[in-house]
Every structure is written in structure tokens, then in C-alpha cells.
Design an enzyme around this catalytic site. Structure first.
Site, PDB file in Angstrom:
ATOM      1  N   ASP A  21       7.280   0.419  23.402  1.00 57.22           N
ATOM      2  CA  ASP A  21       6.372   1.211  22.585  1.00 57.22           C
ATOM      3  C   ASP A  21       6.693   2.688  22.833  1.00 57.22           C
ATOM      4  O   ASP A  21       6.811   3.099  23.996  1.00 57.22           O
ATOM      5  CB  ASP A  21       4.933   0.891  23.031  1.00 57.22           C
ATOM      6  CG  ASP A  21       3.918   1.368  22.031  1.00 57.22           C
ATOM      7  OD1 ASP A  21       4.018   2.536  21.603  1.00 57.22           O
ATOM      8  OD2 ASP A  21       3.026   0.581  21.689  1.00 57.22           O
ATOM      9  N   SER A  64       6.973  11.957   4.495  1.00 52.40           N
ATOM     10  CA  SER A  64       6.582  11.255   3.287  1.00 52.40           C
ATOM     11  C   SER A  64       6.160  12.240   2.216  1.00 52.40           C
ATOM     12  O   SER A  64       5.668  13.337   2.519  1.00 52.40           O
ATOM     13  CB  SER A  64       5.393  10.358   3.644  1.00 52.40           C
ATOM     14  OG  SER A  64       4.735   9.925   2.492  1.00 52.40           O
ATOM     15  N   TYR A  69      -3.394   8.917   7.928  1.00 51.56           N
ATOM     16  CA  TYR A  69      -1.947   8.638   7.894  1.00 51.56           C
ATOM     17  C   TYR A  69      -1.191   9.847   7.332  1.00 51.56           C
ATOM     18  O   TYR A  69      -0.233  10.331   7.937  1.00 51.56           O
ATOM     19  CB  TYR A  69      -1.657   7.389   7.036  1.00 51.56           C
ATOM     20  CG  TYR A  69      -0.220   7.334   6.594  1.00 51.56           C
ATOM     21  CD1 TYR A  69       0.780   6.941   7.483  1.00 51.56           C
ATOM     22  CD2 TYR A  69       0.167   7.732   5.310  1.00 51.56           C
ATOM     23  CE1 TYR A  69       2.119   6.947   7.106  1.00 51.56           C
ATOM     24  CE2 TYR A  69       1.494   7.739   4.922  1.00 51.56           C
ATOM     25  CZ  TYR A  69       2.461   7.343   5.821  1.00 51.56           C
ATOM     26  OH  TYR A  69       3.776   7.367   5.436  1.00 51.56           O
ATOM     27  N   LYS A 127       1.630  12.818   9.085  1.00 47.53           N
ATOM     28  CA  LYS A 127       2.949  13.277   8.611  1.00 47.53           C
ATOM     29  C   LYS A 127       2.964  14.806   8.499  1.00 47.53           C
ATOM     30  O   LYS A 127       3.939  15.452   8.874  1.00 47.53           O
ATOM     31  CB  LYS A 127       3.301  12.621   7.269  1.00 47.53           C
ATOM     32  CG  LYS A 127       3.538  11.124   7.374  1.00 47.53           C
ATOM     33  CD  LYS A 127       4.706  10.777   8.292  1.00 47.53           C
ATOM     34  CE  LYS A 127       4.878   9.300   8.524  1.00 47.53           C
ATOM     35  NZ  LYS A 127       5.834   8.961   9.590  1.00 47.53           N
ATOM     36  N   GLY A 183      -8.243   7.262  -2.864  1.00 50.71           N
ATOM     37  CA  GLY A 183      -7.198   8.047  -2.190  1.00 50.71           C
ATOM     38  C   GLY A 183      -5.845   8.025  -2.893  1.00 50.71           C
ATOM     39  O   GLY A 183      -4.908   8.681  -2.449  1.00 50.71           O
TER      40      GLY A 183
HETATM   41  C1  UD1 Z   1       1.534   5.513  -0.020  1.00 50.35           C
HETATM   42  C2  UD1 Z   1       1.946   6.921   0.285  1.00 50.35           C
HETATM   43  C3  UD1 Z   1       3.221   6.928   1.077  1.00 50.35           C
HETATM   44  C4  UD1 Z   1       3.149   6.000   2.239  1.00 50.35           C
HETATM   45  C5  UD1 Z   1       2.857   4.618   1.764  1.00 50.35           C
HETATM   46  C6  UD1 Z   1       2.763   3.706   2.959  1.00 50.35           C
HETATM   47  C7  UD1 Z   1       1.359   8.591  -1.369  1.00 50.35           C
HETATM   48  C8  UD1 Z   1       1.757   9.284  -2.631  1.00 50.35           C
HETATM   49  N1  UD1 Z   1       2.191   7.669  -0.928  1.00 50.35           N
HETATM   50  O1  UD1 Z   1       2.357   5.082  -1.037  1.00 50.35           O
HETATM   51  O2  UD1 Z   1       3.467   8.219   1.534  1.00 50.35           O
HETATM   52  O3  UD1 Z   1       4.339   6.023   2.966  1.00 50.35           O
HETATM   53  O4  UD1 Z   1       1.618   4.635   1.069  1.00 50.35           O
HETATM   54  O5  UD1 Z   1       2.186   2.492   2.682  1.00 50.35           O
HETATM   55  O6  UD1 Z   1       0.337   8.855  -0.791  1.00 50.35           O
HETATM   56  N2  UD1 Z   1      -0.666  -0.534  -6.580  1.00 50.35           N
HETATM   57  C9  UD1 Z   1      -1.316  -1.429  -7.394  1.00 50.35           C
HETATM   58  N3  UD1 Z   1      -1.635  -2.646  -6.880  1.00 50.35           N
HETATM   59  C10 UD1 Z   1      -1.324  -3.025  -5.598  1.00 50.35           C
HETATM   60  C11 UD1 Z   1      -0.649  -2.098  -4.780  1.00 50.35           C
HETATM   61  C12 UD1 Z   1      -0.336  -0.853  -5.301  1.00 50.35           C
HETATM   62  O7  UD1 Z   1      -1.618  -1.142  -8.539  1.00 50.35           O
HETATM   63  O8  UD1 Z   1      -1.652  -4.141  -5.193  1.00 50.35           O
HETATM   64  C13 UD1 Z   1      -0.279   0.789  -7.111  1.00 50.35           C
HETATM   65  C14 UD1 Z   1      -0.920   1.959  -6.386  1.00 50.35           C
HETATM   66  O9  UD1 Z   1      -2.130   2.309  -6.976  1.00 50.35           O
HETATM   67  C15 UD1 Z   1       0.151   3.032  -6.570  1.00 50.35           C
HETATM   68  C16 UD1 Z   1       1.457   2.263  -6.665  1.00 50.35           C
HETATM   69  O10 UD1 Z   1       1.099   0.921  -6.946  1.00 50.35           O
HETATM   70  O11 UD1 Z   1      -0.032   3.678  -7.780  1.00 50.35           O
HETATM   71  C17 UD1 Z   1       2.247   2.305  -5.367  1.00 50.35           C
HETATM   72  O12 UD1 Z   1       1.394   1.932  -4.303  1.00 50.35           O
HETATM   73  P1  UD1 Z   1       1.935   1.667  -2.831  1.00 50.35           P
HETATM   74  O13 UD1 Z   1       3.128   0.785  -2.874  1.00 50.35           O
HETATM   75  O14 UD1 Z   1       0.782   1.245  -1.997  1.00 50.35           O
HETATM   76  O15 UD1 Z   1       2.475   3.076  -2.359  1.00 50.35           O
HETATM   77  P2  UD1 Z   1       1.758   4.515  -2.379  1.00 50.35           P
HETATM   78  O16 UD1 Z   1       0.299   4.384  -2.321  1.00 50.35           O
HETATM   79  O17 UD1 Z   1       2.351   5.300  -3.477  1.00 50.35           O
END
Ligand code: UD1
Length: 347
Positions: free
Chosen positions: A59, A126, A151, A155, A299
């Protein structure tokens, strides 16, 4: 052979980076506590590259343990620091866990670097540091906004810790890479993303829905100010992202940096919406992903994509893989995981 320490090297981005480092002729020592990865990843890395990286189960919060590893593997020239917690929602519930894991680990490494005469440090940052940018595509010089989660704050603060440390110790040289949304897997399907439990991120949820592990995908909101109403991100192949680390490493080791601290966006420059991703995934893989539109996720940022020109021109790196190929690799990986799941049920 140049020796590199990779913390979090059995994780998703870490493992793909270890493959690219080994392919480029680097010797790799991995440190990972396996909190969000599996030791079997080492087999995947070995079968792709023919080389099994050195692995230390440790770790990064363990300062004494880190000191020992650095002494034992004498001659490490650089560190790539991936090891960190990354679930946005969990960070809201357990802020101290996130601040401790992500910041103390970073401080331990920075403190040990001069003691072991290690000069070079690549940090996984990020695009979350930008919050919702005022201008798109977002460049490295865009102002940081207050972080939306602990989180994201780790960063931002992590970058500041590096900046202040370099100001005080001019022997340390760092490249900070601000990742956009890494997706996909190695084309061999020997390594890929291994989410723990229900995936938070979009692509593993999509692939698990397509394979039948999940009933349907929830699309978080279709009332954003975007052409189809769903959020927009810059999805980048994890292999392209991994290659950016090799280029950064060579830049540092060959003393080509313009300053002791350089920051680069690592993205494609193209924004795609959630609905576009789902549609393209279905088309290129010939599968159906049932989905429903649900409320916005707290968020979430409405839209963000990179201006990658600095990485293209200064770093000499460019994302190359098409979104179609990247989504194919994600599906190939999920199918391989499915084979493994079936195999373990049989045994
Ligand atoms: C976020 C952070 C990124 C971080 C990452 C770690 C931002 C811009 N990005 O990525 O820095 O490293 O988390 O986990 O803050 N979505 C759906 N349904 C789902 C899952 C996701 O609709 O079940 C959508 C989300 O609303 C988003 C997109 O898919 O618009 C991407 O989501 P996700 O893959 O979780 O990444 P971020 O939230 O962009």
C-alpha cells in the site's frame, strides 16, 4: 534497461501502461495493494509482452514499506503514480478515505524520491480538475473550478502538492497528465477493466448490460443543454492513454521538458454523448443494450472534451484509435470475462 516504478500497476490504466512500457523496452516494478485489481492481471501482462513485471504487494500509505522497495530495487529512475481511489460517489461518502489514500500516498512518494535519487514523476490527474469549463474544448490553461467531489479535490490538491514540492526542490521533474474518459481494453483482450461490483462508469455498465449481467442501463438525464440532451465526454482508448505515459517518460528521461512541471490534456478532442456511445456500441458489436432515461446523476458535468493540441504538438502524442475500435475492444474484453465466469462456474 531503464527501470520504472509503477504504482497501481495492476489497475485498469496501470496495467495497460505497463504493457506499453515493457514493449518500449523499460523494466517495470509494480506496487499495488490489489484493493481494486487482481493479481492475475500479471499473467495477462506477461502473455502480451512475454515479460512478467516485478510485483510488490504494498500500500502506498506504507512509507517504510515503500522505502524498502525502493532500496531493494535499486536504480529506479522514474515513478508513474496511478495508485488512487477513483469512485466519485464513494468519495462523497468517505471523504477522509479519499484524502488519505490519494494525498498521503502522493506525499510519501514525493518525500522518498530525493532520498532514492529519483528525479522523474508522472502523475495521473483528471479532467475533473476543470469542473464545467466555460470554454470548450478545454485547454490546460483553463481555470480550475471548485471541485464537485472529494475525489476531484484530491486531483486538484494533488497537482498543487506537486507544484509546491517542485518549487522547493528543483531536482524533481514532473509531468501531470489530465485524463479524459479512458475506455476499452487491450486488443488482445488479455487485460481490461475489472470493475468491483456494480460499475459506476458508463462503458463497463454498457458491456455488462449487453452480456446480460445487468437488466438495463440507466442513462443519467436527457435534459442537458446538448444536442440529444445526454452528457458529453471525451472518450479515449486506454491503449492510447497508456502510450501517452511512455512518451512522457521518454521526454523526461531525455531531459526534453520545457520546465520542471508540465501539464497535458490526454484526450481525443472529440465529445460524444451517452446516447451516441450506446448507439455506436450497439452498431459496431451487433448487440442490444436496453436502456432507460433516468434522473440526472448528482455531480455530473454537462459536457467536457479536451483541446489536446499541447499533447499533440509539445508531447508528440496523439490519440489514434477510432471510437468504433475502442468500443469493439471493450466488448471483446467483456466476452472474455464471460468465458472466465462460465469456466469458474463449471469448476
Ligand atoms: C468521472 C470523472 C473522472 C473520473 C471518473 C472516475 C468528470 C468529468 N469525470 O468520469 O475524472 O476519473 O469519474 O470514475 O468528473 N453514465 C450513465 N449511466 C451509467 C454510468 C454513466 O448515463 O450507468 C453517464 C454519466 O452521466 C456521464 C457518462 O456516462 O455522462 C460517463 O460517466 P462515467 O463513466 O461515470 O465517467 P465520468 O463521470 O465522466
Amino acid at each position: 534497461m531503464k527501470k520504472i516504478l509503477v504504482t497501481g500497476g495492476t489497475g485498469y490504466i496501470g496495467s495497460h501502461t505497463v504493457v506499453e512500457l515493457q514493449n518500449a523496452g523499460f523494466e517495470v516494478v509494480i506496487i499495488d495493494n490489489l484493493s481494486n485489481s487482481n493479481v492475475e492481471v500479471l499473467n495477462g501482462i506477461a502473455s502480451i509482452t512475454g515479460v512478467r513485471p516485478i510485483f510488490e504487494n504494498l500500500d502506498c500509505l506504507d512509507y517504510v514499506g515503500l522505502d524498502k522497495v525502493l532500496t531493494q530495487h535499486e536504480g529506479i529512475q522514474a515513478i508513474i503514480h496511478f495508485a488512487a481511489s477513483k469512485a466519485v460517489g464513494e468519495s462523497v461518502e468517505k471523504p477522509l478515505l479519499y484524502y488519505r489514500n490519494n494525498l498521503v500516498s502522493l506525499m510519501n512518494l514525493l518525500q522518498l524520491m530525493p532520498l532514492h535519487k529519483i528525479r522523474h514523476f508522472v502523475f495521473s490527474s483528471s479532467c475533473t480538475v476543470y469542473g464545467q469549463p466555460d470554454e470548450l474544448p478545454v485547454s490546460e490553461s483553463a481555470p480550475m473550478k471548485p471541485a464537485l467531489s472529494p475525489y476531484g479535490n484530491t486531483k486538484q490538491v494533488g497537482e498543487e502538492i506537486i507544484r509546491d514540492t517542485i518549487r522547493a526542490n528543483s531536482l524533481i521533474n514532473s509531468i501531470v497528465l489530465r485524463y479524459f474518459n479512458p475506455i476499452g481494453a487491450h486488443p488482445s483482450a488479455m487485460i481490461g477493466e475489472l470493475p468491483n461490483g456494480v460499475p459506476n462508469n458508463l462503458i463497463p455498465f454498457v458491456t455488462q448490460t449487453a452480456i446480460g449481467l445487468r437488466k438495463q442501463l440507466s442513462v443519467y438525464g436527457d435534459d442537458y443543454n446538448t444536442p440529444d440532451g445526454s452528457c458529453i465526454r471525451d472518450y479515449i482508448s486506454v491503449v492510447d492513454l497508456a502510450k501517452a505515459h511512455v512518451v512522457a517518460m521518454e521526454r523526461m528521461l531525455h531531459q526534453k521538458c520545457d520546465s520542471n512541471l508540465e501539464v497535458f490534456n490526454i484526450g481525443t478532442g472529440n465529445g460524444l454523448s451517452v446516447l451516441e456511445i450506446v448507439k455506436t456500441f450497439q452498431e459496431v458489436n451487433g448487440v442490444t443494450v436496453p436502456y432507460k432515461i433516468v434522473n440526472r446523476r448528482e455531480g455530473d458535468i454537462e459536457k467536457v472534451w479536451a483541446n489536446p493540441e499541447k499533447a499533440n504538438n509539445v508531447l508528440g502524442w496523439k490519440a489514434e484509435e477510432s471510437i468504433e475500435d475502442t468500443l469493439r475492444s471493450a466488448w471483446l474484453w467483456e466476452k472474455r470475462l464471460e468465458e472466465k465466469r462460465k469456466e469458474s462456474l463449471r469448476n
